[in-house]
Design an enzyme around this catalytic site. Structure first.
Site, PDB file in Angstrom:
ATOM      1  N   GLY A   1       0.809  -1.114   0.161  1.00  0.00           N
ATOM      2  CA  GLY A   1       0.059  -0.127  -0.107  1.00  0.00           C
ATOM      3  C   GLY A   1       0.797   1.159  -0.012  1.00  0.00           C
TER       4      GLY A   1
ATOM      5  CE1 TYR B   1       1.208   5.017  13.452  1.00  0.00           C
ATOM      6  CE2 TYR B   1       1.058   6.134  11.575  1.00  0.00           C
ATOM      7  CZ  TYR B   1       0.530   5.331  12.254  1.00  0.00           C
ATOM      8  OH  TYR B   1      -0.742   4.375  11.924  1.00  0.00           O
TER       9      TYR B   1
ATOM     10  CB  CYS C   1      -7.122  24.638  20.040  1.00  0.00           C
ATOM     11  SG  CYS C   1      -7.452  26.140  19.382  1.00  0.00           S
TER      12      CYS C   1
END
Length: 421
Positions: A277, A318, A346
């Site tokens: 992918g 990540y 925010c």
């Protein structure tokens, strides 16, 4: 390699200036290159040419129907992990016989959907799931083709949140229990055992973990055949990484990966499936954003963009790295500036990079996040009531919006007030 290059001082996507698209669509937006998608798919297809095979695109990486149809028309199968993804693949014209259904939590409704609409195989993740597939198949009077996903307890040496092949991960059954699970599968009605499935993680940058896993699969194939199972297909998963920064050592090429598969399991005479992918979609897409402000902090300079963590969550989730470059090419002798690159949401986590050196840019300038085609648009949200940003595809000198930006009225009008209000 991708097709996002500077030409005449301006970043182009294939033959289209990125600034021209921004003027028409507005920032921020995702932008995909058809030529890059097709080139990366073809690299995998060619790498497996010596063996019977099917390259099934892992559509969780980027699932817009324009991407799916581009790859499906080129011969790709699809790897789906939900009923919604299954329906997306079918809507893009992919035949059920080329769709593999993975995922640890398939529901009865999803199993029924795939069995009635056509499916290449289910990659079974657990014994309870296997029994559910059996029950649904029997109720429909059909046989469900299955592989069983084995967990080889191999360290993929990747980020903990995208590792899937160790004993502590939720995926598959322990390879040590494979014989008893396959024995049960053979006895259950409505199931047709056709092969073995394995997938050890994502963004792998070396081949050794693949080799360790595939050698275990080869050994298991021989054992299961000796037990009387007709193992004709090996689903070897995906996971080959991409270079997110040009300074990193390049991950292995698909040709090297294909040679490894040939070396480890090619002698078994099985049809091979792989499910890439990220490597197909990652470098085929960029995120284009505009600078709102350059803010001088006490000890740092902030580059505040109109894209945010809701548009690209990978850095927040990540600690992922993306090269961020100006859309207008800087002069060769330009001295870099140092920025904390942030969005307007925010949250302190709405930070794309800290202390990043890049050519100086100013208010209103466009920047591009490279390698943003995988796990970008598909993981975006409307947090802070920020509309999902457009997706755009380029084909040569043409471009088209393949997902429009919703209006605020469209977002707000999805809400329904209860009668007491």
């Amino acid at each position: 390699m991708d097709h996002f290059l500077y030409r005449n001082g301006s970043l182009h996507a294939e033959d289209v200036p990125v600034s021209e698209i921004a003027a028409a669509v507005g920032a921020p937006f995702y932008l995909y290159s058809t030529a890059t998608l097709l080139r990366h798919f073809q690299l995998f297809d060619d790498a497996l040419e010596p063996m019977p095979h099917l390259v099934c695109y892992a559509m969780k990486a980027a699932s817009n129907q324009a991407i799916l149809k581009t790859l499906g028309d080129a011969g790709a199968g699809m790897d789906v992990v939900s009923g919604g993804e299954y329906l997306r693949a079918k809507a893009a014209g992919v035949a059920g016989e080329k769709i593999v259904f993975s995922g640890v939590g398939k529901t009865r409704d999803e199993v029924r959907l795939a069995l009635t609409g056509g499916i290449r195989q289910f990659n079974v993740e657990s014994e309870p799931e296997m029994r559910v597939i059996s029950e649904v198949a029997v109720s429909l009077g059909v046989d469900a083709p299955i592989t069983i996903r084995v967990n080889p307890d191999v360290d993929a040496k990747t980020h903990a949140k995208i590792a899937t092949g160790k004993s502590e991960n939720k995926f598959g059954i322990p390879i040590s229990r494979a014989r008893e699970v396959y024995a049960e599968a053979a006895k259950l009605p409505g199931l047709k055992v056709i092969g073995i499935d394995v997938h050890i993680g994502s963004q792998l940058t070396e081949l050794a973990p693949f080799e360790a896993a595939y050698l275990k699969v080869a050994e298991l194939t021989e054992i299961l055949r000796a037990d009387g199972h007709d193992i004709t297909r090996l689903d070897l998963g995906g996971g080959l990484g991409i270079p997110y920064t040009r300074s990193n050592e390049a991950p292995p090429l698909p040709t090297d990966y294909g040679a490894l598969i040939q070396r480890t399991v090619g002698h078994l005479g099985c049809e091979i499936e792989i499910e890439p992918g990220r490597l197909i979609a990652g470098n085929a897409g960029i995120l284009v954003s505009r600078v709102i402000y350059v803010k001088e902090g006490e000890d740092r300079r902030f580059l505040i963009l109109d894209a945010a963590m809701n548009d690209l969550i990978r850095p927040a989730m990540y600690d992922a790295y993306h090269d961020i470059i100006p859309v207008q090419e800087p002069a060769a002798a330009t001295e870099p500036a140092t920025y904390d690159i942030v969005g307007p949401v925010c949250e302190s986590g709405d930070t794309f990079a800290k202390g990043r050196e890049m050519p100086p840019v100013g208010e209103g300038d466009l920047v591009a996040f490279r390698s943003a085609g995988a796990y970008g648009a598909v993981m975006s949200s409307e947090y802070n009531t920020r509309p999902l940003i457009p997706e755009v595809m380029v084909h040569g000198d043409q471009f088209a919006v393949i997902r429009p930006r919703p209006t605020f009225d469209e977002i707000i009008n999805r809400d329904t007030l209860p009668a007491w209000l």
